[in-house]
Design a protein around this motif. Structure first.
Motif, PDB file in Angstrom:
ATOM      1  N   GLN A  68      27.921 -38.033  12.695  1.00  0.00           N
ATOM      2  CA  GLN A  68      27.700 -39.267  12.741  1.00  0.00           C
ATOM      3  C   GLN A  68      27.783 -39.979  11.121  1.00  0.00           C
ATOM      4  N   ASP A  69      27.609 -38.953  10.381  1.00  0.00           N
ATOM      5  CA  ASP A  69      27.720 -39.309   8.835  1.00  0.00           C
ATOM      6  C   ASP A  69      28.236 -37.920   8.155  1.00  0.00           C
ATOM      7  N   ALA A  70      29.597 -37.679   8.501  1.00  0.00           N
ATOM      8  CA  ALA A  70      30.359 -36.658   8.117  1.00  0.00           C
ATOM      9  C   ALA A  70      30.462 -36.491   6.683  1.00  0.00           C
ATOM     10  N   LEU A  71      30.145 -35.269   6.202  1.00  0.00           N
ATOM     11  CA  LEU A  71      30.230 -34.820   4.810  1.00  0.00           C
ATOM     12  C   LEU A  71      31.625 -34.591   3.907  1.00  0.00           C
ATOM     13  N   PRO A  72      32.339 -34.116   4.894  1.00  0.00           N
ATOM     14  CA  PRO A  72      34.024 -33.864   4.347  1.00  0.00           C
ATOM     15  C   PRO A  72      34.349 -35.178   4.280  1.00  0.00           C
ATOM     16  N   TRP A  78      28.874 -44.018   4.600  1.00  0.00           N
ATOM     17  CA  TRP A  78      27.613 -43.699   3.857  1.00  0.00           C
ATOM     18  C   TRP A  78      28.006 -43.715   2.353  1.00  0.00           C
ATOM     19  N   LEU A  79      29.358 -43.294   2.074  1.00  0.00           N
ATOM     20  CA  LEU A  79      29.474 -43.086   0.689  1.00  0.00           C
ATOM     21  C   LEU A  79      29.802 -44.480   0.191  1.00  0.00           C
ATOM     22  N   VAL A  80      30.416 -45.448   0.885  1.00  0.00           N
ATOM     23  CA  VAL A  80      30.664 -46.818   0.568  1.00  0.00           C
ATOM     24  C   VAL A  80      29.140 -47.667   0.233  1.00  0.00           C
ATOM     25  N   ARG A  81      28.272 -47.087   0.986  1.00  0.00           N
ATOM     26  CA  ARG A  81      27.007 -48.195   0.739  1.00  0.00           C
ATOM     27  C   ARG A  81      26.258 -48.250  -0.625  1.00  0.00           C
ATOM     28  N   ASN A  84      21.398 -42.540  -0.430  1.00  0.00           N
ATOM     29  CA  ASN A  84      21.208 -41.208  -0.821  1.00  0.00           C
ATOM     30  C   ASN A  84      21.409 -39.881  -0.361  1.00  0.00           C
ATOM     31  N   ARG A  85      21.877 -38.895  -0.912  1.00  0.00           N
ATOM     32  CA  ARG A  85      22.162 -37.713  -0.099  1.00  0.00           C
ATOM     33  C   ARG A  85      20.968 -37.010   0.184  1.00  0.00           C
ATOM     34  N   ARG A  86      19.750 -37.244  -0.405  1.00  0.00           N
ATOM     35  CA  ARG A  86      18.632 -36.471  -0.115  1.00  0.00           C
ATOM     36  C   ARG A  86      18.281 -37.086   1.256  1.00  0.00           C
ATOM     37  N   HIS A  87      18.214 -38.563   1.098  1.00  0.00           N
ATOM     38  CA  HIS A  87      17.755 -39.299   2.208  1.00  0.00           C
ATOM     39  C   HIS A  87      18.608 -39.134   3.644  1.00  0.00           C
ATOM     40  N   LEU A  88      19.877 -38.695   3.205  1.00  0.00           N
ATOM     41  CA  LEU A  88      20.532 -38.344   4.430  1.00  0.00           C
ATOM     42  C   LEU A  88      20.245 -36.950   5.105  1.00  0.00           C
ATOM     43  N   PHE A  89      20.037 -36.057   4.115  1.00  0.00           N
ATOM     44  CA  PHE A  89      19.820 -34.547   4.638  1.00  0.00           C
ATOM     45  C   PHE A  89      18.594 -34.692   5.517  1.00  0.00           C
ATOM     46  N   PHE A  90      17.637 -35.388   4.978  1.00  0.00           N
ATOM     47  CA  PHE A  90      16.204 -35.266   5.549  1.00  0.00           C
ATOM     48  C   PHE A  90      16.127 -36.062   6.845  1.00  0.00           C
TER      49      PHE A  90
END
Length: 282
Positions: A68-72, A78-81, A84-90
Motif C-alpha cells: 500500500q506504501d511500497a518502499l522501492p 508517501w515520499l511526496v508528502r 516519517n519513515r518511522r511512522h510508516l514502519f510502526f
C-alpha cells in the motif's frame, strides 16, 4: 500519523482481512467439531489444510499492506508528502499485529476455551502459536513486501526462493547428505527454533535497512543470503543440539510431576500441526 496510515490500510484491505479471519474461524470450528477423537475421519484432510490456507492468507495480507506504501521506487505518494519513515514502519507493524495476527489469536483462544481449557492456558498456547507464525511466516512476508513493489514481483520472488531451495536440497540429496542429522528425531524442533531466530534477526535488519535508507538491492541480497543460510540449519550436528536440549530441560527433572516444557519448545512445535497438551497448534 501512525494511526492515520493504519486506518487507511484497514479501509483498503478490510475484505482480505475478513476472508483470512473467516478461514481461521472455520478452521477452529472444524477442529471443535472433530473433538478429541478426530471424528469423523472424512474431515481430517480439510482440517489440516485449512490452517495452511490461513497461513498463506496471512502472508498475502502482510505483503499487501506493505505494498500500500511500497518502499522501492521513486513515485510513491508517501515520499511526496513526505511521511516519517518511522511512522510508516510502526503503522505497518501495528496492522500486522492487530489485523493479521489478531483474528488468529482470537480463533485459537475461543477454540481452547470451548475445549474447556483455562483462560491463561488458552492465552499462553495461542500466544506461543502466534509467535511461531510471526517469526516463520509474517516477518519474512514483511521483508518480501518491503523489497518488492507489486504482488507479481512478490510471487516471482517467493517462487524463485522456493525453487532455489528445492534445487539445493536436490543437489545435497544426490551427494548423500540426506537424511539430515536431526531427521526422524525429536530434535527437529531445534531446527525450527534456529529458523525462527534467524528469521527474526534478519527481518529486523532488513526492515530497518529498507525503511531507513531504502537500500532495496542490499536488502534483497541479504534476504537471499538468509534463505540460503537457513537451509544449512538442517545439517547442524546432532550432539550439540541434544546438549542444548538437555540444558533446557535437565534429565533429572524430566519425570517429576509438574515439569514445564520450555516455552521456546512450545512455540516451535506449533508448526507441525500437532497438539500440545490436547490443544491443536499450527
Amino acid at each position: 500519523m501512525i494511526w492515520h496510515i493504519f486506518k487507511k490500510d484497514c479501509r483498503l484491505l478490510w475484505p482480505l482481512v475478513l476472508i483470512v479471519a473467516l478461514v481461521h474461524v472455520v478452521s477452529a470450528s472444524l477442529w471443535i467439531r472433530l473433538g478429541r477423537f478426530d471424528e469423523p475421519r472424512d474431515l481430517m484432510l480439510t482440517a489440516y489444510l485449512l490452517p495452511l490456507l490461513g497461513l498463506l492468507g496471512m502472508v498475502i495480507l502482510t505483503v499487501a499492506v506493505l505494498h500500500q506504501d511500497a518502499l522501492p521506487g521513486v513515485r510513491q505518494d508517501w515520499l511526496v508528502r513526505p511521511v516519517n519513515r518511522r511512522h510508516l514502519f510502526f503503522s505497518k507493524l501495528l496492522f500486522v499485529l492487530v489485523m493479521v495476527h489478531g483474528p488468529l489469536l482470537a480463533a485459537q483462544m475461543i477454540e481452547a476455551l470451548l475445549d474447556e481449557f483455562p483462560l491463561l492456558a488458552a492465552l499462553d498456547a495461542a500466544s506461543a502459536n502466534g509467535v511461531t507464525a510471526l517469526c516463520l511466516f509474517t516477518l519474512p512476508a514483511m521483508v518480501l513486501g518491503a523489497v518488492t513493489q507489486t504482488m507479481t514481483e512478490s510471487i516471482i520472488g517467493g517462487v524463485a526462493v522456493v525453487l532455489a531451495g528445492a534445487l539445493v536440497m536436490l543437489l545435497l540429496s544426490t551427494m548423500g547428505a540426506f537424511p539430515p542429522p536431526t531427521g526422524g528425531s525429536g530434535l527437529i524442533w531445534m531446527v525450527l527454533t534456529v529458523w525462527a531466530s534467524l528469521a527474526a534477526v534478519s527481518s529486523a535488519l532488513i526492515l530497518t535497512l529498507q525503511f531507513t535508507r531504502r537500500q532495496t538491492s542490499q536488502s534483497r541480497y541479504l534476504a537471499a543470503g538468509t534463505a540460503i543460510l537457513a537451509l544449512f540449519a538442517f545439517f547442524i550436528p546432532w550432539k550439540p543440539l541434544f546438549a542444548i536440549q538437555q540444558w533446557l530441560g535437565p534429565n533429572r527433572g524430566a519425570g517429576r510431576a509438574g515439569t514445564k516444557i520450555p516455552k521456546i519448545m512450545c512455540a516451535t512445535h506449533g508448526i507441525h500441526l500437532t497438539r500440545l497438551a490436547g490443544f491443536r497448534m499450527y
